[in-house]
Write an enzyme that holds these catalytic residues in place. Structure first.
Site, short mmCIF file in Angstrom:
data_model
loop_
_atom_site.label_atom_id
_atom_site.label_comp_id
_atom_site.label_asym_id
_atom_site.label_seq_id
_atom_site.Cartn_x
_atom_site.Cartn_y
_atom_site.Cartn_z
CB THR A 31 -0.93 0.01 1.22
OG1 THR A 31 -1.71 -1.19 1.22
CG2 THR A 31 -1.86 1.21 1.20
N PRO A 52 0.37 5.87 -0.23
CG PRO A 52 1.55 7.67 0.69
CD PRO A 52 1.75 6.34 0.02
CB ILE A 61 4.01 -1.17 6.15
CG1 ILE A 61 3.94 -0.38 4.83
CG2 ILE A 61 4.73 -2.50 5.97
CD1 ILE A 61 3.07 -1.01 3.75
CD GLU A 95 -2.46 -10.15 1.93
OE1 GLU A 95 -2.66 -9.03 2.44
OE2 GLU A 95 -1.68 -10.32 0.96
CD GLN A 150 -27.63 -1.80 21.51
OE1 GLN A 150 -26.73 -1.14 21.02
NE2 GLN A 150 -28.66 -1.25 22.16
#
Length: 381
Positions: A126, A128, A157, A244, A338
């Protein structure tokens, strides 16, 4: 337990792991959350007990374990807390890239440390400006004789702050068309000139899971650190993302089962209007509904694990499991909180932590919206 992929040996392993975690993890987990990382000393203890990368070949220190051991490990780590996911990422997501695509020299160099806990790993996908769309990565690795010169920035990361080695998704050919044909995987080691780690990111949940930015500014990385072939990185990612995403489904299922377990205990003990709130029809119906959906999820997941262990291509089904089970886990968290009433909103109650921790599972490893796109495409739409 009646799961077809688990044998008596797996359950002996589970019991040993559970005892280890009760001594070495549960008492310290709150402290790890405050420090925003699982300490290196714990990683070392995991390695000493054979709980890191057991699937690795014996000649590198592992014991050629089947995927059933990965399931047991991730379920028991999830019971401690979702902030333990960095260990699963190391074991079952990052290190398999080195096992599958690494040269003999690379395996001998990195796998023994990964098994012992001396080397903590991360995978940097990943950025930005690029998340689920991996073709959009901007990090480049430009040929410079015997080295690559890496420039770019990664974010979110897992294990990033602690990592000794990082599998970096980058572009060795930024001009390639289509873009994915220019992607490669390069292992960058901590201490490499030009490679810097950002501060630990302040996340909503999973606080014990250290997460950071990684910055590459003219980082010089030996060409010997290329995994596999140049330009094949996107294909390698596609081959490994099935496991993954299956791991995320396994963790989410375990989290949901834990949340229901603690909620059933709570509603039996909590009293209102002169009786246990477990006796109210609303409580019984809510728990019955959740238990039913979770049973469906467990049945589907167990079949996928069997298929995955038999090397069947189940990308569509894993995409289904990833989005459906993580969405279900988020629902379980909300309904169970809840049922805890005001106490559910207190950090001292486990359900509060679970509620904040589970949210990200529908985002990472490819958002659930991307999972649905994959399913639709594979259905011919």
């Amino acid at each position: 337990m009646g799961r077809p992929y688990l044998t008596e040996e797996h359950e002996i392993f589970r019991e040993s792991l559970r005892k280890f975690l009760e001594k070495e993890a549960y008492p310290y987990y709150e402290e790890w959350e405050k420090k925003k990382e699982v300490p290196r000393s714990f990683w070392k203890k995991m390695g000493e007990q054979g709980f890191l990368c057991p699937q690795v070949d014996e000649k590198y220190g592992g014991f050629n374990a089947d995927f059933g051991y990965a399931v047991v490990l991730n379920e028991e780590l999830e019971k401690v807390g979702s902030g333990m996911v960095g260990i699963g990422l190391h074991n079952d997501i990052t290190i398999p890239y080195i096992e599958t695509y690494g040269t003999e020299e690379q395996k001998a160099r990195w796998l023994p440390g990964a098994v012992s806990g001396d080397l903590i790993s991360a995978i940097a996908m990943t950025e930005p400006g690029a998340g689920s769309d991996l073709q959009g990565v901007q990090t480049t690795a430009i040929d410079d004789g015997n080295h690559y010169i890496l420039n770019g920035e990664k974010t979110f990361i897992t294990n990033g702050y602690s990592a000794d080695l990082v599998v970096v998704v980058c572009k060795t050919d930024p001009k390639a068309q289509p873009a994915y044909k220019g992607m490669s995987l390069i292992v960058v080691e901590a201490g490499t000139p030009g490679f810097k780690k950002g501060k630990k990111l302040q996340k909503l949940g999973q606080h014990a899971n250290d997460t950071s930015e990684l910055i590459f500014e003219d980082a010089r990385v030996p060409k010997a650190n290329l995994l596999g072939e140049e330009g094949r990185g996107f294909y390698y990612l596609m081959e490994k993302l099935q496991q993954e995403r299956l791991m995320v489904a396994i963790q989410a299922q375990a989290a949901a089962e834990r949340m229901l377990e603690i909620t059933i205990d709570y509603v039996k003990q909590r009293r209102a209007f002169g009786k246990s709130i477990s006796k109210f029809q609303n409580t019984q119906f809510k728990i019955a509904e959740l238990a039913t959906e979770m049973k469906i999820g467990r049945s589907f997941l167990d079949q996928l694990i069997v298929d995955h262990m038999n090397n069947k291509p189940i990308v569509t089904e894993v995409s289904m499991a990833k989005w459906w089970i993580t969405d279900l886990a988020k629902k379980v968290a909300s309904e169970c909180l809840q049922l805890h009433g005001g106490y559910g909103y207190m950090e001292e109650y486990e359900i509060a932590r679970r509620y904040r921790d589970i949210t990200v599972t529908s985002i990472y490893a490819g958002s659930n919206e991307i999972m649905k796109q994959i399913i639709a495409k594979n259905l011919g739409l």
